[in-house]
Design an enzyme around this catalytic site. Structure first.
Site, PDB file in Angstrom:
ATOM      1  N   ASN A   1      -3.044   7.933   5.176  1.00  0.00           N
ATOM      2  CA  ASN A   1      -1.731   7.311   5.401  1.00  0.00           C
ATOM      3  C   ASN A   1      -1.478   6.929   6.857  1.00  0.00           C
ATOM      4  O   ASN A   1      -0.424   6.362   7.169  1.00  0.00           O
ATOM      5  CB  ASN A   1      -0.618   8.253   4.922  1.00  0.00           C
ATOM      6  CG  ASN A   1      -0.492   8.261   3.401  1.00  0.00           C
ATOM      7  OD1 ASN A   1      -0.822   7.262   2.762  1.00  0.00           O
ATOM      8  ND2 ASN A   1      -0.040   9.363   2.846  1.00  0.00           N
TER       9      ASN A   1
ATOM     10  N   ARG B   1       0.816  -1.200   0.000  1.00  0.00           N
ATOM     11  CA  ARG B   1       0.000   0.000   0.000  1.00  0.00           C
ATOM     12  C   ARG B   1       0.860   1.264   0.000  1.00  0.00           C
ATOM     13  O   ARG B   1       0.508   2.277  -0.610  1.00  0.00           O
ATOM     14  CB  ARG B   1      -0.904  -0.036   1.231  1.00  0.00           C
ATOM     15  CG  ARG B   1      -1.960   1.030   1.255  1.00  0.00           C
ATOM     16  CD  ARG B   1      -3.021   0.722   2.297  1.00  0.00           C
ATOM     17  NE  ARG B   1      -4.024   1.759   2.319  1.00  0.00           N
ATOM     18  CZ  ARG B   1      -4.254   2.560   3.365  1.00  0.00           C
ATOM     19  NH1 ARG B   1      -3.554   2.422   4.477  1.00  0.00           N
ATOM     20  NH2 ARG B   1      -5.188   3.478   3.296  1.00  0.00           N
TER      21      ARG B   1
ATOM     22  N   HIS C   1      -6.379  -5.876  -2.348  1.00  0.00           N
ATOM     23  CA  HIS C   1      -7.156  -6.010  -1.117  1.00  0.00           C
ATOM     24  C   HIS C   1      -7.395  -7.461  -0.731  1.00  0.00           C
ATOM     25  O   HIS C   1      -8.190  -7.746   0.154  1.00  0.00           O
ATOM     26  CB  HIS C   1      -8.486  -5.246  -1.247  1.00  0.00           C
ATOM     27  CG  HIS C   1      -8.307  -3.762  -1.186  1.00  0.00           C
ATOM     28  ND1 HIS C   1      -9.333  -2.859  -1.347  1.00  0.00           N
ATOM     29  CD2 HIS C   1      -7.185  -3.014  -0.969  1.00  0.00           C
ATOM     30  CE1 HIS C   1      -8.856  -1.626  -1.234  1.00  0.00           C
ATOM     31  NE2 HIS C   1      -7.561  -1.693  -1.024  1.00  0.00           N
TER      32      HIS C   1
ATOM     33  N   HIS D   1       0.481   4.433  -2.460  1.00  0.00           N
ATOM     34  CA  HIS D   1       0.271   5.784  -1.937  1.00  0.00           C
ATOM     35  C   HIS D   1       1.406   6.731  -2.312  1.00  0.00           C
ATOM     36  O   HIS D   1       1.197   7.930  -2.424  1.00  0.00           O
ATOM     37  CB  HIS D   1       0.060   5.741  -0.417  1.00  0.00           C
ATOM     38  CG  HIS D   1      -1.319   5.290  -0.040  1.00  0.00           C
ATOM     39  ND1 HIS D   1      -1.900   5.580   1.171  1.00  0.00           N
ATOM     40  CD2 HIS D   1      -2.235   4.564  -0.730  1.00  0.00           C
ATOM     41  CE1 HIS D   1      -3.123   5.052   1.207  1.00  0.00           C
ATOM     42  NE2 HIS D   1      -3.344   4.427   0.072  1.00  0.00           N
TER      43      HIS D   1
HETATM   44  C1  HEM Z   1      -9.128   1.640  -5.721  1.00  0.00           C
HETATM   45  C2  HEM Z   1      -8.954   2.510  -4.766  1.00  0.00           C
HETATM   46  C3  HEM Z   1      -8.517   2.114  -3.393  1.00  0.00           C
HETATM   47  C4  HEM Z   1      -9.083   2.507  -2.236  1.00  0.00           C
HETATM   48  C5  HEM Z   1     -10.268   3.454  -2.084  1.00  0.00           C
HETATM   49  C6  HEM Z   1      -8.380   1.877  -1.170  1.00  0.00           C
HETATM   50  C7  HEM Z   1      -8.645   2.065   0.169  1.00  0.00           C
HETATM   51  C8  HEM Z   1      -8.065   1.355   1.186  1.00  0.00           C
HETATM   52  C9  HEM Z   1      -8.382   1.497   2.579  1.00  0.00           C
HETATM   53  C10 HEM Z   1      -9.378   2.487   3.162  1.00  0.00           C
HETATM   54  C11 HEM Z   1      -7.647   0.600   3.261  1.00  0.00           C
HETATM   55  C12 HEM Z   1      -7.651   0.343   4.766  1.00  0.00           C
HETATM   56  C13 HEM Z   1      -6.446   0.928   5.422  1.00  0.00           C
HETATM   57  C14 HEM Z   1      -6.472   0.732   6.910  1.00  0.00           C
HETATM   58  O1  HEM Z   1      -7.499   1.016   7.528  1.00  0.00           O
HETATM   59  O2  HEM Z   1      -5.449   0.307   7.495  1.00  0.00           O
HETATM   60  C15 HEM Z   1      -6.857  -0.107   2.309  1.00  0.00           C
HETATM   61  C16 HEM Z   1      -5.982  -1.099   2.623  1.00  0.00           C
HETATM   62  C17 HEM Z   1      -5.127  -1.667   1.719  1.00  0.00           C
HETATM   63  N1  HEM Z   1      -5.002  -1.343   0.393  1.00  0.00           N
HETATM   64 FE1  HEM Z   1      -6.229  -0.172  -0.663  1.00  0.00          FE
HETATM   65  N2  HEM Z   1      -7.387   1.110  -1.698  1.00  0.00           N
HETATM   66  C18 HEM Z   1      -7.435   1.220  -3.047  1.00  0.00           C
HETATM   67  C19 HEM Z   1      -6.565   0.642  -3.944  1.00  0.00           C
HETATM   68  C20 HEM Z   1      -5.470  -0.106  -3.584  1.00  0.00           C
HETATM   69  C21 HEM Z   1      -4.402  -0.473  -4.473  1.00  0.00           C
HETATM   70  C22 HEM Z   1      -4.270  -0.031  -5.918  1.00  0.00           C
HETATM   71  C23 HEM Z   1      -3.532  -1.221  -3.745  1.00  0.00           C
HETATM   72  C24 HEM Z   1      -2.238  -1.850  -4.170  1.00  0.00           C
HETATM   73  C25 HEM Z   1      -2.039  -2.402  -5.327  1.00  0.00           C
HETATM   74  C26 HEM Z   1      -4.076  -1.326  -2.414  1.00  0.00           C
HETATM   75  C27 HEM Z   1      -3.512  -2.061  -1.397  1.00  0.00           C
HETATM   76  C28 HEM Z   1      -4.001  -2.105  -0.120  1.00  0.00           C
HETATM   77  C29 HEM Z   1      -3.481  -2.993   0.901  1.00  0.00           C
HETATM   78  C30 HEM Z   1      -2.401  -4.024   0.724  1.00  0.00           C
HETATM   79  C31 HEM Z   1      -4.178  -2.712   2.069  1.00  0.00           C
HETATM   80  C32 HEM Z   1      -4.003  -3.344   3.440  1.00  0.00           C
HETATM   81  C33 HEM Z   1      -3.102  -2.457   4.270  1.00  0.00           C
HETATM   82  C34 HEM Z   1      -2.795  -2.969   5.656  1.00  0.00           C
HETATM   83  O3  HEM Z   1      -3.119  -4.090   6.011  1.00  0.00           O
HETATM   84  O4  HEM Z   1      -2.171  -2.197   6.420  1.00  0.00           O
HETATM   85  N3  HEM Z   1      -5.233  -0.615  -2.353  1.00  0.00           N
HETATM   86  N4  HEM Z   1      -7.115   0.369   1.052  1.00  0.00           N
END
Ligand code: HEM
Ligand SMILES: *[C@@H]1O[C@H](CO)[C@@H](O)[C@H](O)[C@H]1NC(C)=O
Ligand SMILES: *[C@@H]1O[C@H](CO)[C@@H](O)[C@H](O)[C@H]1NC(C)=O
Ligand SMILES: *[C@@H]1O[C@H](CO)[C@@H](O)[C@H](O)[C@H]1NC(C)=O
Length: 330
Positions: free
Chosen positions: A99, A68, A197, A72
């Site tokens: 972030n 992530r 995700h 970002h």
């Molecule tokens: C399409 C738009 C996207 C939105 C609106 C979005 C939003 C989010 C949100 C709100 C979280 C939760 C973060 C937390 O509460 O810790 C999250 C987690 C995550 N996102 Fe996305 N995301 C998007 C696209 C992506 C993309 C493109 C990737 C990577 C290729 C990605 C990878 C991740 C990963 C790996 C997590 C887990 C993070 C953790 O466990 O700390 N996301 N995302």
């Protein structure tokens, strides 16, 4: 008539020519290539890999925030390491709401310190991020891809730019498509990369609106499976701001294709996940991913990650190679 025909075909020819030229110029201007450090720092990729493997041996859950982090970074000012900068006044990207749950900055620091020892001033922090994202997926038995390198590091980090450039979990499909498009990514990239995700966590405040009184009739989001909503309500009370939720329950540490099945069953965690079903094209990419095998997803994911890794890069003489990823060089 002939003159008109001539003008038209000439116009088409010129367009093709200028298109060819500009795509050539683009790949040149990018200045990225696989193995950029082969001569200048042959052990660079190995050193990064080692840092990631060591850290994840102790804590597998670091993989998700590291992926992530790269996303970002790339969406704000391009992939130039701005997400890593610490400003004294705290008005840096790191302190922007989207972030706040990023983790693993110390792994970037460790890798960078090892790189500086081996070949000082050669490997950029933005390239470290790109390599780390790939290596972390490999540890989670996920896809691997060849990482283009040659990025240089930016000098600016701005909290409000992080807020305005990063997609929100509340975004609808048209906003998501527009945001990705503005970064040079298409609908397929949006769907494929959302497959990220399959690992990691979200938190209650990102979904309580879907669980309680969604349309003002005491209901939950109609686009969320009702059984799933019931079990989520047990975890997230309306005012809970801290509890973490697995996005792919049970396999949040394993990179697999299950995300697409979840979303198609209306069990995607965020509105932004569910939204992928709201556009004919993104829906069909999603269903295709679901029906295809793992290797298709893995291959597509690598392709889209490489594409994402090209957003707004600084190359050649632009930017700098930071000595410390947390601050610009003095
Ligand atoms: C399409 C738009 C996207 C939105 C609106 C979005 C939003 C989010 C949100 C709100 C979280 C939760 C973060 C937390 O509460 O810790 C999250 C987690 C995550 N996102 Fe996305 N995301 C998007 C696209 C992506 C993309 C493109 C990737 C990577 C290729 C990605 C990878 C991740 C990963 C790996 C997590 C887990 C993070 C953790 O466990 O700390 N996301 N995302
Ligand atoms: C940060 O970015 C915003 C929006 O682009 C701009 O208005 C503001 O002046 C920037 N802040 C700094 C400190 O450069
Ligand atoms: C999607 O969200 C944007 C921005 O919030 C809004 O302007 C637009 O009307 C929404 N589109 C749909 C179809 O709901
Ligand atoms: C649900 O929303 C409606 C409309 O906004 C409001 O009148 C009602 O009091 C809310 N119900 C609950 C239980 O919060």
């Amino acid at each position: 008539m002939a003159a008109l025909k001539m003008t038209i075909s000439c116009f088409v020819f010129l367009q093709v020519l200028s298109c060819l030229l500009s795509s050539f110029a683009l790949s040149k201007a990018l200045g990225l290539k696989v193995g950029f450090y082969d001569m200048s720092c042959p052990k660079a990729e190995l050193i990064v890999k080692k840092s990631v493997f060591e850290a994840m041996k102790k804590d597998l859950t670091l993989g998700a925030p590291l992926l992530r982090m790269f996303f970002h970074d790339c969406f704000v000012r391009g992939c130039e390491g701005s997400v890593l900068l610490d400003l004294k006044n705290k008005k840096d990207e790191k302190n922007a709401i989207p972030n706040l749950f990023l983790r693993g900055f110390e792994i970037i620091d460790d890798a960078k310190a090892a790189l500086e020892k081996e070949c000082p001033g050669i490997v950029s922090c933005s390239d470290v991020l790109a390599l780390v994202a790939r290596d972390a997926m490999v540890v989670l038995n996920g896809p691997s891809w060849e990482v283009e390198t040659g990025r240089r590091d930016g000098l600016v980090s701005n909290i409000s730019e992080a807020l305005s450039n990063l997609p929100s979990p509340f975004n609808n499909i048209s906003s998501l498509i527009t945001q990705f498009h503005s970064k040079g990514l298409n609908k397929k990239d949006l769907v494929v990369l959302s497959g990220g995700h399959t690992i990691g966590n979200g938190h209650c405040p990102q979904i309580t609106n879907r669980l309680y009184n969604f349309t003002g009739k005491g209901d939950s989001d109609p686009n969320l499976d009702t059984g799933y909503a019931t079990s989520l309500r047990k975890i997230c009370k309306p005012t809970d701001t801290t509890t973490a939720l697995e996005m792919d329950p049970g396999s949040f540490k394993t990179f697999d294709e299950s995300y697409f099945k979840l979303v198609s069953k209306r069990r995607g965690l965020f509105q932004s996940d569910a939204a992928l079903l709201d556009n004919q094209e993104t829906k069909s990419y999603l269903l295709n991913q679901m029906k295809s095998d793992r290797s298709t997803f893995f291959k597509d994911f690598g392709v889209s990650m490489v594409k994402m890794g090209r957003i707004g890069v600084l190359t050649g003489k632009a930017g700098q190679i930071r000595k410390n990823c947390r601050m610009v060089n003095k």
